[in-house]
Design an enzyme around this catalytic site. Structure first.
Site, short mmCIF file in Angstrom:
data_model
loop_
_atom_site.label_atom_id
_atom_site.label_comp_id
_atom_site.label_asym_id
_atom_site.label_seq_id
_atom_site.Cartn_x
_atom_site.Cartn_y
_atom_site.Cartn_z
N ASP A 183 0.86 -1.19 0.00
CA ASP A 183 0.00 0.00 0.00
C ASP A 183 0.89 1.23 0.00
O ASP A 183 2.13 1.13 -0.02
CB ASP A 183 -0.95 -0.01 1.22
CG ASP A 183 -2.26 0.76 0.96
OD1 ASP A 183 -2.19 1.98 0.73
OD2 ASP A 183 -3.34 0.14 0.99
N GLY A 208 4.64 1.35 -1.61
CA GLY A 208 4.93 1.71 -2.99
C GLY A 208 3.72 2.27 -3.67
O GLY A 208 2.70 2.56 -3.03
N ASP A 209 3.86 2.43 -5.00
CA ASP A 209 2.79 3.02 -5.81
C ASP A 209 2.38 1.99 -6.86
O ASP A 209 3.17 1.64 -7.74
CB ASP A 209 3.34 4.29 -6.48
CG ASP A 209 2.34 4.93 -7.41
OD1 ASP A 209 1.21 4.40 -7.56
OD2 ASP A 209 2.68 5.97 -8.01
N HIS A 228 -12.69 -0.19 -7.89
CA HIS A 228 -13.83 0.76 -7.91
C HIS A 228 -13.39 2.21 -7.65
O HIS A 228 -14.15 3.13 -7.89
CB HIS A 228 -14.95 0.32 -6.94
CG HIS A 228 -14.72 0.61 -5.49
ND1 HIS A 228 -15.75 0.68 -4.58
CD2 HIS A 228 -13.57 0.83 -4.79
CE1 HIS A 228 -15.26 0.95 -3.38
NE2 HIS A 228 -13.95 1.03 -3.47
N1 SAH Z 1 -8.15 -3.25 0.33
C1 SAH Z 1 -8.50 -2.49 1.52
C2 SAH Z 1 -8.40 -0.96 1.32
C3 SAH Z 1 -9.33 -0.39 0.29
S1 SAH Z 1 -9.24 1.40 0.22
C4 SAH Z 1 -9.85 -2.89 2.01
O1 SAH Z 1 -10.62 -3.49 1.28
O2 SAH Z 1 -10.20 -2.52 3.14
C5 SAH Z 1 -8.12 1.69 -1.12
C6 SAH Z 1 -6.65 1.48 -0.75
O3 SAH Z 1 -5.85 1.78 -1.90
C7 SAH Z 1 -6.18 2.41 0.36
O4 SAH Z 1 -5.59 1.65 1.40
C8 SAH Z 1 -5.16 3.29 -0.35
O5 SAH Z 1 -4.10 3.74 0.49
C9 SAH Z 1 -4.65 2.39 -1.45
N2 SAH Z 1 -4.01 3.12 -2.54
C10 SAH Z 1 -4.47 4.23 -3.17
N3 SAH Z 1 -3.60 4.63 -4.12
C11 SAH Z 1 -2.56 3.75 -4.08
C12 SAH Z 1 -1.35 3.62 -4.85
N4 SAH Z 1 -1.06 4.49 -5.83
N5 SAH Z 1 -0.51 2.58 -4.56
C13 SAH Z 1 -0.82 1.69 -3.58
N6 SAH Z 1 -1.96 1.75 -2.82
C14 SAH Z 1 -2.81 2.78 -3.08
#
Ligand code: SAH
Length: 317
Positions: A183, A208-209, A228
């Site tokens: 994340d 990371g991204d 979503h």
């Molecule tokens: N999978 C989890 C979180 C969903 S919310 C659950 O179901 O509870 C969406 C997640 O995407 C968040 O934790 C957010 O930090 C992560 N996210 C958003 N942009 C991101 C990126 N560029 N790289 C990695 N994670 C990212």
């Protein structure tokens, strides 16, 4: 009105103060450092929606439904109540008209930055969001574990796994598997303290991204409530990074709502508007998922339904 009322009572920790039994509005006002008369009116409202009850001595207590707003309830909804009507989300929802008239996401126009950038730089709102995602996961997890067997996977990567609620539960149920929680840095920093020592030994935490890359070598790539959040083009980019990283014979496991046909009541049709105001994403039909998978080099193999979300399975082609 209901969202704000639940938010305010949750934020004042009224539900927690009722844990040990009934209290009057005066007692609750003191605990919450709030004004007694308006608090009594808020409490009376909550007795009309089956969250609180009031006895003939003016003492309030939790209904079975109200118990879910306690912080220490195993499936607590308090973090979600804290998040949904908080000022930063409320502000974006106040611009729904603009989103429909001119296109979303309006969060960026209201706050000057995209949603996830905002969360990364606003610690308090970010912490509430992460807790809200974990608490929503606590409702999803038993359904996911009941619907899908993860035990054949050696290394499970949870992309955008938040603070690990789902991945830790999968690893508990599947003792032979290792995990990678992936994340954004601000989220992973907060997750480090949440992993038990036993879990920390089986699960690597990687920041990371996902638009740049995802950790390589997993035989399962889990993404719960990730696609979503993003437009089709952004989803294809994330999925393509998973395609590059996935081991031969691996599985892609997208966990998202699948929108029901018109006229049927469907929580996904509510969440879809949340996506419209906050981010570039949307809730999708099965055909829309199949198209995204195909564009990124996956074939949709099956959709395993659960009461709240579906597990949309793909294989690399
Ligand atoms: N999978 C989890 C979180 C969903 S919310 C659950 O179901 O509870 C969406 C997640 O995407 C968040 O934790 C957010 O930090 C992560 N996210 C958003 N942009 C991101 C990126 N560029 N790289 C990695 N994670 C990212």
């Amino acid at each position: 009105m209901l969202s704000q009322a639940l938010h305010v009572a949750a934020r004042l920790a009224v539900f927690d103060a009722l844990h040990d039994g009934a209290r009057t509005a005066g007692e609750l006002a003191e605990v919450a450092s709030a004004q007694e008369d308006p608090l009594r009116r808020l409490l009376r409202f909550l007795t009309s929606v089956d969250v609180l009850t009031e006895d003939d001595r003016g003492r309030f207590s939790l209904t079975a439904r109200g118990e879910f707003f306690r912080s220490d309830h195993p499936q607590s909804l308090r973090p979600l109540a804290m998040m949904y009507a908080s000022p930063y989300l409320w502000g974006a929802w106040g611009a729904l008209y603009d989103a429909v008239k001119s296109g979303g996401p309006v969060f960026d126009r209201v706050h000057g930055v995209p949603f996830f950038d905002y969360l990364g730089t606003h610690q308090d709102d970010g912490a509430i969001f992460n807790a809200a995602m974990s608490s929503a996961s606590n409702v999803d997890i038993p359904m996911v574990l009941g619907a899908y067997d993860f035990s054949a996977f050696r290394r499970i990567v949870d992309v955008g796994g938040g603070q690990g609620a789902l991945l830790f539960a999968i690893l508990e149920s599947s003792p032979g598997s290792q995990g990678i929680l992936y994340d954004a840095p601000s989220v992973i920093d907060g997750a480090r303290d949440l992993a038990s020592p036993g879990m920390a030994a089986r699960c690597e935490l990687v920041a990371g991204d996902m638009f740049q890359s995802v950790p390589a070598g997993g035989d399962a790539y889990v993404m719960k409530r990730i696609l979503h959040d993003w437009s089709d083009a952004e989803c294809v980019r994330i999925l393509s990074n998973c395609r590059r990283a996935i081991a031969r014979g691996g599985r892609l496991l997208v966990m998202d709502s699948v929108v029901k046909p018109p006229n049927q009541p469907d929580p996904a049709k509510w969440m879809d508007l949340n996506m419209l105001v906050l981010v570039t994403g949307r809730e999708r039909t099965e055909a829309e998922f199949a198209k995204l998978f195909a564009e990124a080099g996956f074939r949709l193999t099956r959709v395993v339904p659960t009461p709240r979300l579906a597990i949309i399975e793909g294989v690399p082609v």
